[in-house]
Design a protein around this motif. Structure first.
Motif, PDB file in Angstrom:
ATOM      1  N   ARG A  49       0.836  -1.203   0.000  1.00  0.00           N
ATOM      2  CA  ARG A  49       0.000   0.000   0.000  1.00  0.00           C
ATOM      3  C   ARG A  49       0.869   1.249   0.000  1.00  0.00           C
ATOM      4  N   ARG A  50       0.413   2.262  -0.710  1.00  0.00           N
ATOM      5  CA  ARG A  50       1.120   3.535  -0.717  1.00  0.00           C
ATOM      6  C   ARG A  50       0.919   4.238   0.630  1.00  0.00           C
ATOM      7  N   PRO A  51       1.985   4.710   1.277  1.00  0.00           N
ATOM      8  CA  PRO A  51       1.801   5.432   2.538  1.00  0.00           C
ATOM      9  C   PRO A  51       1.094   6.765   2.323  1.00  0.00           C
ATOM     10  N   THR A  95      -4.199   9.836  12.007  1.00  0.00           N
ATOM     11  CA  THR A  95      -4.951   9.573  10.779  1.00  0.00           C
ATOM     12  C   THR A  95      -4.090   9.018   9.649  1.00  0.00           C
ATOM     13  N   TYR A  96      -2.847   9.446   9.577  1.00  0.00           N
ATOM     14  CA  TYR A  96      -2.013   9.139   8.418  1.00  0.00           C
ATOM     15  C   TYR A  96      -0.790   8.309   8.819  1.00  0.00           C
ATOM     16  N   ASP A  97      -0.072   7.819   7.818  1.00  0.00           N
ATOM     17  CA  ASP A  97       1.053   6.918   8.065  1.00  0.00           C
ATOM     18  C   ASP A  97       2.338   7.647   8.437  1.00  0.00           C
ATOM     19  N   PHE A  98       2.487   8.881   8.001  1.00  0.00           N
ATOM     20  CA  PHE A  98       3.737   9.618   8.144  1.00  0.00           C
ATOM     21  C   PHE A  98       3.385  11.094   8.079  1.00  0.00           C
ATOM     22  N   VAL A  99       4.005  11.903   8.909  1.00  0.00           N
ATOM     23  CA  VAL A  99       3.709  13.334   8.940  1.00  0.00           C
ATOM     24  C   VAL A  99       4.996  14.108   8.666  1.00  0.00           C
ATOM     25  N   ILE A 100       4.931  15.026   7.703  1.00  0.00           N
ATOM     26  CA  ILE A 100       6.056  15.894   7.390  1.00  0.00           C
ATOM     27  C   ILE A 100       5.610  17.345   7.574  1.00  0.00           C
ATOM     28  N   THR A 101       6.396  18.102   8.308  1.00  0.00           N
ATOM     29  CA  THR A 101       6.142  19.532   8.447  1.00  0.00           C
ATOM     30  C   THR A 101       7.326  20.302   7.890  1.00  0.00           C
TER      31      THR A 101
END
Length: 416
Positions: free
Chosen positions: A187-189, A254-260
């Motif tokens: 699955r795509r992250p 909610t999501y697989d990975f968080v980038i700020t």
């Protein structure tokens, strides 16, 4: 190395990468159709279900014969063979070939039983005699001439594609040839992206005094897609710690990975640095011995990775390539998550000196069979426009006190 102001321990790039990829676990697999699998990563190896090709195949238009029948084709001698079958592509031979007989055959068609060679059409002639058709051959052939044997490319049970392979057009051709119309892939992250900064405007908004447009988020969106992830844009938020805290928490749940991007330096309004330090036990690093992007920060919350990149466009871009790209790739079980490193010759002098390893935006050029790297004329962390002109990063170790044209350098090849 310690930063006394925030008690920050600066890690080498390789150390920081090792820390963050520990949490880049492959996601679950899913089945997709063949026409949707390009650019995805295989979640299971593909084994050949049958030989390929599945039958002895003619490699040209001509006649299927027994090579031994041409042994007397010397000194212009013609051997005449009776034509007993006609085999177009897709047809099954109706007659076995025996001594003295031949079958008309097309390129790619199945070679009949008994035949061990195909003579090309251009070196033959035909004649009719007593209601029968014969082919005349003047050239002596060896056995197996112009025949692609069964299993020439792959035998049944051979490994076709390994797990973790990035599927390309060539892979799709092989999958289709074996009738694999659905493919198991990772699955795509889903990668959440947001920027911080009261100074940020949306792309469509007109410029205002003291404001800049949020260019980092669209750049990160494109980079995530390029790496195979699904970008989820959460916009930009003002410099408000409570707002950032709630937004980060929601994204992590909610999501697989968080980038700020933004807010990780040492200024009074760098809220992402403050947020990460609130729970230092979950912080992986908040300083890296690199330029640009030394303030790059990573943490783990509830098993999810949070990567806080610099708000400077150049640093944000480099930080993504070194840290976010391998994480997103490994979440898809990529066999090669890191960008390739090449050796090149420096095309022009580079005299900038730094105590940290510097990753210099540059372009590659081939001259006289050798690879040259040319540093960007403007390589400041805050500069945006040279990103578009760069296809590699020159790695300049801190011990180098300036480089000269002709020196050998290591470059990290950027995608594309």
């Amino acid at each position: 190395m310690k930063d006394n102001k925030f008690q920050r321990e600066a890690l080498q790039v390789k150390e920081a990468q090792a820390k963050i990829i520990k949490y880049a676990n492959p996601l679950e697999s899913e089945d997709v159709s063949l026409d949707e699998c390009c650019g995805r990563y295989l979640a299971e190896k593909v084994i050949a279900p049958h030989p390929f090709p599945a039958f002895n195949r003619s490699s040209m238009d001509g006649y299927a014969i027994i090579a031994g029948d041409t042994r007397n084709c010397v000194n212009g001698q013609v051997v005449w063979l009776e034509i007993v079958d006609n085999i177009p592509c897709g047809a099954v031979p109706a007659v076995d070939i025996t001594p003295g007989t031949a079958a008309r055959i097309m390129t790619g068609a199945q070679v009949p039983v008994g035949a061990d060679a195909v003579v090309m059409l251009e070196v033959t002639e035909r004649r009719e005699e007593e209601g029968k058709t014969y082919v005349g051959i003047r050239k002596k052939l060896e056995a197996n001439s112009n025949i692609t044997p069964q299993g020439f490319e792959l035998s049944q049970g051979d490994l076709v594609l390994p797990t973790g392979r990035l599927i390309s057009a060539g892979d799709i051709a092989v999958l289709a040839a074996f009738g694999l119309h659905t493919v198991k892939v990772y699955r795509r992250p889903k990668v959440a992206i947001f920027a911080t900064g009261t100074e940020l405007l949306e792309v469509h908004e007109p410029l205002e005094p003291g404001k800049i447009r949020n260019s980092n988020s669209p750049m990160l969106e494109a980079l995530v897609k390029e790496t195979g992830g699904v970008s989820v844009m959460l916009g930009a938020i003002v410099d408000d710690l409570e707002l950032a805290r709630s937004k980060v928490q929601m994204a992590l749940e909610t999501y697989d990975f968080v980038i700020t991007t933004g807010g990780v330096s040492v200024g009074d309004y760098d809220i992402m640095g403050d947020l990460v330090r609130e729970q230092s036990g979950n912080m992986l690093f908040n300083k890296v011995t690199m330029r640009p992007g030394s303030v790059t920060t990573a943490a783990v919350r509830g098993g999810k990775l949070l990567l806080a990149l610099s708000g400077n466009p150049g640093a944000c871009f480099v930080g993504f390539q070194l840290f976010a790209r391998p994480v997103i790739s490994l979440m898809q079980s990529a066999s090669k998550p890191f960008l390739p490193e090449w050796s090149a010759t420096l095309g022009t002098d580079y005299k900038r000196v730094n105590n940290f390893t510097r990753f210099v935006r540059a372009r590659l050029e081939i001259k006289d069979g050798s690879l040259f790297a040319y540093p960007a004329l403007i390589d400041e962390s805050s500069v945006t426009v040279t990103i578009k002109d760069s296809d590699c990063l020159i790695v300049v170790p801190p011990e180098e006190k300036g480089l000269s044209a002709g020196d050998k350098v290591t470059v990290i090849k950027l995608p594309g």
